[in-house]
Design an enzyme around this catalytic site. Structure first.
Site, PDB file in Angstrom:
ATOM      1  CE  LYS A 217      -3.879   2.061   2.312  1.00 58.86           C
ATOM      2  NZ  LYS A 217      -4.849   1.882   3.393  1.00 58.86           N
ATOM      3  CE  LYS A 271      -6.354   1.484  -0.482  1.00 63.92           C
ATOM      4  NZ  LYS A 271      -6.952   1.259   0.816  1.00 63.92           N
TER       5      LYS A 271
HETATM    6  C1  PBG Z   1      -6.947   3.328   5.170  1.00 65.72           C
HETATM    7  C2  PBG Z   1      -7.625   3.129   3.870  1.00 65.72           C
HETATM    8  C3  PBG Z   1      -7.385   3.861   2.705  1.00 65.72           C
HETATM    9  C4  PBG Z   1      -8.272   3.409   1.740  1.00 65.72           C
HETATM   10  C5  PBG Z   1      -9.006   2.361   2.295  1.00 65.72           C
HETATM   11  N1  PBG Z   1      -8.593   2.201   3.620  1.00 65.72           N
HETATM   12  C6  PBG Z   1      -6.332   4.868   2.433  1.00 65.72           C
HETATM   13  C7  PBG Z   1      -6.223   6.011   3.326  1.00 65.72           C
HETATM   14  O1  PBG Z   1      -7.213   6.653   3.669  1.00 65.72           O
HETATM   15  O2  PBG Z   1      -5.104   6.314   3.693  1.00 65.72           O
HETATM   16  C8  PBG Z   1      -8.384   3.979   0.363  1.00 65.72           C
HETATM   17  C9  PBG Z   1      -9.458   3.447  -0.504  1.00 65.72           C
HETATM   18  C10 PBG Z   1      -9.746   4.306  -1.677  1.00 65.72           C
HETATM   19  O3  PBG Z   1      -9.132   5.374  -1.874  1.00 65.72           O
HETATM   20  O4  PBG Z   1     -10.634   3.931  -2.437  1.00 65.72           O
HETATM   21  N2  PBG Z   1      -6.787   2.203   5.937  1.00 65.72           N
END
Ligand code: PBG
Length: 348
Positions: A217, A271
């Site tokens: 991520k 991601k």
């Molecule tokens: C954090 C989380 C994020 C997303 C899902 N869970 C990133 C964040 O806010 O740092 C992003 C999902 C998206 O952008 O569609 N645990």
């Protein structure tokens, strides 16, 4: 026709023979000449089986809220989420991933409400599993929906505490599995979390609950609309660069995924998605694991916005963006487009 006429100045026979000399008679276009040949040689295909649909939850009943930064996506009360789960199952979508927008009075420094067995995530899992038992439920254990500062871990003296966070999310994973979650997908990027979650699940008798690691991520700017969706955007102080991966790094992503595989991940995820296709390809080649991409909120909203302005054909770009994940090596994609794509694919 006179076959011996030469093209001026070249000494080559006229017409396409000159080109054949260049191509050595190897013409790539022969396989592209008709729809039937194109279908025969097509290497990758997008099907409904590739789709995981992320949905947003709010408390209450019979309500849907639109999200300004994500046109076409709504926050759903649990009863509405059940309706959407039925629709998804009817379309053949294999699984949902749930993300809660927790009311502000339930958020605190440590995200303690993540451990409540009746929190929004667990309530939704129970309700969906009861009404639509055959759809997969994937839940996240990151603390960001529950913390008053919007970080994924416990914040103390300006630091995100790794080990304290890991023990809390391992407990949250067991509670989510108790509620019926099929796959725990930790998106927090704390070190050692996969091993700790695996051990906690096994000790609690949840050997069949899987782990989809958000293995790589990245500290990305593409998450903006999601933060609006779950209401963390205005809360977040600073950024997540002490725990998410630097977008500049690829070897580090491979090492990160290697640890997760060793610790017991069943599936890997990359991601964001489209800007990181190279990472997807590397992980698939290196580990031969089931590999997924999260086409995140920013990717979704960019396509929607350009389409709304008439600058691109939104439907075509949506399909192309998802097919690209398959070509890069993905087994599936988390995408907000899931129901729309599934509907489209069913019509073909
Ligand atoms: C954090 C989380 C994020 C997303 C899902 N869970 C990133 C964040 O806010 O740092 C992003 C999902 C998206 O952008 O569609 N645990």
């Amino acid at each position: 026709m006179n076959r011996h006429v030469t093209s001026p100045g070249t000494g080559h026979p006229a017409g396409t023979n000159m080109v054949d000399e260049i191509t050595g008679h190897r013409r790539m276009r022969r396989n592209r000449k008709a729809d039937w040949t194109r279908r025969l040689v097509q290497e990758n295909r997008l099907t409904v089986d590739d789709l995981i649909w992320p949905i947003f939850l709010i408390s209450g009943e019979n309500r849907r809220e639109s999200i300004d930064a994500m046109p076409g996506v709504e926050r759903l009360t649990v009863d509405m989420a059940v309706e959407e789960a039925k629709r998804a199952a009817d379309l053949g979508i294999p699984a949902l991933a749930t993300f809660p927008n927790i009311s502000m009075d339930r958020r605190d420094e440590t995200g303690s409400h993540s451990l409540a067995s009746d929190n929004l995530i667990n309530e939704a899992t129970r309700a969906i599993k009861k009404a639509v038992p055959h759809i997969g439920i994937i839940t996240d254990v990151a603390l960001d929906p529950f913390t008053s500062h919007g970080h994924d871990g416990i914040l103390k003296d300006g630091q995100i505490l790794n080990d304290d966070t890991v023990s809390q999310i391992a407990q949250a994973a067991v509670i989510q599995a108790d509620a019926g979650s099929d796959i725990i997908a930790p998106s927090d990027m704390m070190d050692g979390r996969i091993g700790a979650i695996r051990r906690a699940l096994d000790e609690a008798g949840h050997q069949n609950v899987g782990i989809m690691s958000y293995a790589t991520k990245f500290a990305s700017a593409y998450y903006g609309p999601y933060r609006e969706a779950i209401g963390t955007g205005g809360l977040l102080k600073g950024d997540k660069r002490t725990y998410y991966i630097d977008p500049a790094n690829s070897d580090e992503a491979v090492r990160e995924a290697a640890l997760d595989v060793e610790e017991g991940a069943d599936m890997l995820m990359v991601k964001p998605g489209q800007p990181y296709l190279d990472i997807i390809a590397r992980l698939k080649d290196t580990f031969a694991m089931p590999t997924f991409a999260y086409q995140v909120s920013g990717e979704y909203s960019m396509i929607r916005a350009a389409a709304a302005n008439g600058w691109i054909d939104g439907e075509k770009v949506m399909l192309e963006s998802l097919l690209a994940f398959k070509r890069a090596g993905c087994d599936g994609i988390l995408t907000y487009f899931a129901p729309e794509v599934a509907t489209l694919l069913a019509r073909r």
